[in-house]
Design a protein around this motif. Structure first.
Motif, PDB file in Angstrom:
ATOM      1  N   ILE A 146      12.029  81.664  33.806  1.00  0.00           N
ATOM      2  CA  ILE A 146      12.589  80.345  34.909  1.00  0.00           C
ATOM      3  C   ILE A 146      12.941  80.990  36.037  1.00  0.00           C
ATOM      4  CG2 ILE A 146      14.008  79.097  35.283  1.00  0.00           C
ATOM      5  CD1 ILE A 146      14.826  78.451  31.890  1.00  0.00           C
ATOM      6  N   VAL A 147      14.170  81.640  36.659  1.00  0.00           N
ATOM      7  CA  VAL A 147      14.682  82.702  37.056  1.00  0.00           C
ATOM      8  C   VAL A 147      13.162  83.431  38.203  1.00  0.00           C
ATOM      9  CG1 VAL A 147      15.935  83.973  38.714  1.00  0.00           C
ATOM     10  CG2 VAL A 147      16.944  83.311  36.171  1.00  0.00           C
ATOM     11  N   THR A 148      12.653  83.621  37.634  1.00  0.00           N
ATOM     12  CA  THR A 148      11.295  84.416  38.171  1.00  0.00           C
ATOM     13  C   THR A 148      10.172  83.291  38.952  1.00  0.00           C
ATOM     14  OG1 THR A 148      11.285  86.305  37.238  1.00  0.00           O
ATOM     15  CG2 THR A 148       9.512  86.074  37.687  1.00  0.00           C
ATOM     16  N   ARG A 149       9.702  82.034  38.044  1.00  0.00           N
ATOM     17  CA  ARG A 149       9.128  81.214  38.729  1.00  0.00           C
ATOM     18  C   ARG A 149       9.903  80.511  40.025  1.00  0.00           C
ATOM     19  NH1 ARG A 149       8.406  79.980  32.873  1.00  0.00           N
ATOM     20  NH2 ARG A 149      10.159  78.261  32.939  1.00  0.00           N
ATOM     21  N   MET A 150      10.758  79.693  39.363  1.00  0.00           N
ATOM     22  CA  MET A 150      11.667  79.565  40.390  1.00  0.00           C
ATOM     23  C   MET A 150      12.375  79.816  41.726  1.00  0.00           C
ATOM     24  SD  MET A 150      10.670  76.658  39.300  1.00  0.00           S
ATOM     25  CE  MET A 150      12.313  75.662  40.505  1.00  0.00           C
ATOM     26  N   ALA A 151      12.441  81.134  41.799  1.00  0.00           N
ATOM     27  CA  ALA A 151      12.654  82.035  43.215  1.00  0.00           C
ATOM     28  C   ALA A 151      11.017  82.286  43.800  1.00  0.00           C
ATOM     29  CB  ALA A 151      12.456  83.788  42.577  1.00  0.00           C
ATOM     30  N   SER A 190      27.242  79.931  36.714  1.00  0.00           N
ATOM     31  CA  SER A 190      27.050  78.643  35.734  1.00  0.00           C
ATOM     32  C   SER A 190      26.000  77.857  36.837  1.00  0.00           C
ATOM     33  CB  SER A 190      27.615  77.282  35.388  1.00  0.00           C
ATOM     34  OG  SER A 190      28.305  77.595  34.117  1.00  0.00           O
ATOM     35  N   LEU A 191      25.913  78.550  38.063  1.00  0.00           N
ATOM     36  CA  LEU A 191      24.495  78.023  39.732  1.00  0.00           C
ATOM     37  C   LEU A 191      23.593  77.917  38.978  1.00  0.00           C
ATOM     38  CD1 LEU A 191      26.403  79.463  42.350  1.00  0.00           C
ATOM     39  CD2 LEU A 191      26.836  76.966  41.777  1.00  0.00           C
ATOM     40  N   VAL A 192      23.202  79.355  37.879  1.00  0.00           N
ATOM     41  CA  VAL A 192      22.010  79.427  37.339  1.00  0.00           C
ATOM     42  C   VAL A 192      21.337  77.701  37.085  1.00  0.00           C
ATOM     43  CG1 VAL A 192      21.875  79.959  34.817  1.00  0.00           C
ATOM     44  CG2 VAL A 192      20.510  80.712  36.671  1.00  0.00           C
ATOM     45  N   LYS A 193      22.237  76.797  36.115  1.00  0.00           N
ATOM     46  CA  LYS A 193      22.618  76.137  35.799  1.00  0.00           C
ATOM     47  C   LYS A 193      20.930  75.111  36.954  1.00  0.00           C
ATOM     48  CE  LYS A 193      25.301  76.029  32.889  1.00  0.00           C
ATOM     49  NZ  LYS A 193      27.268  75.899  32.397  1.00  0.00           N
ATOM     50  N   LEU A 194      21.182  75.196  38.042  1.00  0.00           N
ATOM     51  CA  LEU A 194      20.373  74.530  38.993  1.00  0.00           C
ATOM     52  C   LEU A 194      19.060  74.889  38.646  1.00  0.00           C
ATOM     53  CD1 LEU A 194      23.374  74.432  41.990  1.00  0.00           C
ATOM     54  CD2 LEU A 194      22.011  72.362  40.677  1.00  0.00           C
ATOM     55  N   LEU A 195      19.388  75.775  38.535  1.00  0.00           N
ATOM     56  CA  LEU A 195      17.547  76.639  38.618  1.00  0.00           C
ATOM     57  C   LEU A 195      16.127  75.939  36.987  1.00  0.00           C
ATOM     58  CD1 LEU A 195      17.390  80.654  39.806  1.00  0.00           C
ATOM     59  CD2 LEU A 195      16.429  78.263  40.951  1.00  0.00           C
ATOM     60  N   ILE A 196      17.529  76.346  35.923  1.00  0.00           N
ATOM     61  CA  ILE A 196      16.972  75.331  34.892  1.00  0.00           C
ATOM     62  C   ILE A 196      16.175  73.883  35.088  1.00  0.00           C
ATOM     63  CG2 ILE A 196      17.720  75.120  32.339  1.00  0.00           C
ATOM     64  CD1 ILE A 196      19.901  77.458  32.480  1.00  0.00           C
ATOM     65  N   ALA A 197      17.357  73.709  35.967  1.00  0.00           N
ATOM     66  CA  ALA A 197      17.535  71.869  36.383  1.00  0.00           C
ATOM     67  C   ALA A 197      15.966  71.662  37.208  1.00  0.00           C
ATOM     68  CB  ALA A 197      18.102  71.373  36.604  1.00  0.00           C
ATOM     69  N   LEU A 198      15.999  72.200  37.698  1.00  0.00           N
ATOM     70  CA  LEU A 198      14.829  72.508  38.986  1.00  0.00           C
ATOM     71  C   LEU A 198      13.279  73.100  38.509  1.00  0.00           C
ATOM     72  CD1 LEU A 198      16.096  73.775  42.338  1.00  0.00           C
ATOM     73  CD2 LEU A 198      15.379  71.682  41.727  1.00  0.00           C
ATOM     74  N   ASP A 199      13.195  73.373  37.090  1.00  0.00           N
ATOM     75  CA  ASP A 199      12.357  74.631  36.230  1.00  0.00           C
ATOM     76  C   ASP A 199      11.870  73.312  35.180  1.00  0.00           C
ATOM     77  OD1 ASP A 199      10.569  76.470  36.331  1.00  0.00           O
ATOM     78  OD2 ASP A 199      11.805  75.632  33.750  1.00  0.00           O
ATOM     79  N   LEU A 200      12.480  72.578  35.001  1.00  0.00           N
ATOM     80  CA  LEU A 200      12.441  71.250  33.870  1.00  0.00           C
ATOM     81  C   LEU A 200      12.020  70.035  35.009  1.00  0.00           C
ATOM     82  CD1 LEU A 200      15.526  71.147  32.039  1.00  0.00           C
ATOM     83  CD2 LEU A 200      13.485  71.691  30.732  1.00  0.00           C
TER      84      LEU A 200
END
Length: 272
Positions: A133-138, A84-94
């Motif tokens: 989402i992961v690619t964008r935020m990375a 669930s740590l990826v939920k931080l990336l989901i939120a930041l992408d929003l």
């Protein structure tokens, strides 16, 4: 998050007495935790790479935002299943795409973070383009070890490292206050019981002094058990603390979280 099963609604409540029982856990578990063999897959160029599914592994980073120094760093670049740590990336992408703003906050995003709600995470993952989402935020955050999942819908199989999690939290701390609050307020108000019924007050909430803002991760299946604790600890969010752990197939989640809590408790002397 536990193998992507969805949610059970529970009341939002916060328990500030977790430190009472952590001493007993530490006595029983710390010795075993600290002598475990921590194995990683290494590539020919020396990259630490992926944690092996049949291994026991941990990564620890403690970063002092006041001094700008890493005061503890073990296996910091090793890639773990994010759960669930990826939920931080989901939120930041929003936030980054302007879908969520201080003028247009998202109760769903807040619940996803505070309750680690898998159902909401799946909806936001799908609507945001999945692994993109992961690619964008990375790329946006300069995350060197973060990788999207091989199977796109399995967002919890995103790969992350402790180093990248520290970079993520430092980025959050650098946001304007009203945008920062959209992420940190739910982390400060994390519910003890997650949406799937899991007690998520392992690691930082039970082992370290408050104040804190945390995002936890847990997953079982697909070759092992992962238990992670991450967040900001101390007055003024001084420290970024990230502890990632993996145990082989056959381990129990309860044992994994107890071990994680015991490891996290050993970091307390560094937080001064």
């Amino acid at each position: 998050m536990l193998d992507h099963r969805t949610q059970l609604a529970v009341p939002h409540r916060r328990n500030r007495r977790g430190a009472v029982w952590v001493g007993a856990v530490a006595v029983l578990v710390t010795a075993a935790a600290l002598v475990t063999s921590f194995l990683l897959v290494r590539s020919p160029d020396g990259d630490t790479g992926e944690v092996a599914a049949n291994a026991s592994a941990r990564a620890i980073v403690v970063f002092d935002r006041t001094t700008g120094r890493t005061v503890r760093g073990d296996n910091a670049a090793a890639r773990f299943r994010s759960a669930s740590l990826v939920k931080l990336l989901i939120a930041l992408d929003l936030l980054d795409r302007g879908v969520v703003t201080p003028a247009r906050p998202s109760p769903r995003m807040s619940r996803m973070l505070a309750y680690s709600d898998d159902g909401i995470a799946q909806q936001l993952w799908d609507s945001g383009g999945g692994g993109q989402i992961v690619t964008r935020m990375a790329q946006a955050l300069g995350l060197h070890d973060t990788r999207p999942p091989t199977v796109d819908r399995r967002w919890g199989d995103t790969r992350i490292s402790a180093d990248d999690m520290v970079t993520l939290y430092r980025h959050v701390c650098g946001l304007p206050a009203d945008r920062r609050a959209l992420i940190l307020d739910p982390l400060r108000g994390a519910a003890r019981v997650a949406a799937d019924g899991t007690d998520q007050f392992f690691g930082i909430p039970s082992a370290l002094h408050e104040p804190w803002a945390v995002k936890q991760g847990w997953a079982a299946g697909q070759g092992g058990v992962d238990a992670h604790t991450s967040g900001l600890v101390g007055t003024g969010d001084r420290y970024v603390v990230v502890v990632l752990t993996h145990a082989p197939e056959g381990s129990s989640l309860s044992a994994a979280t107890a071990t994680l809590t015991a490891i996290t408790a050993t970091l307390a002397p560094l937080l001064k």
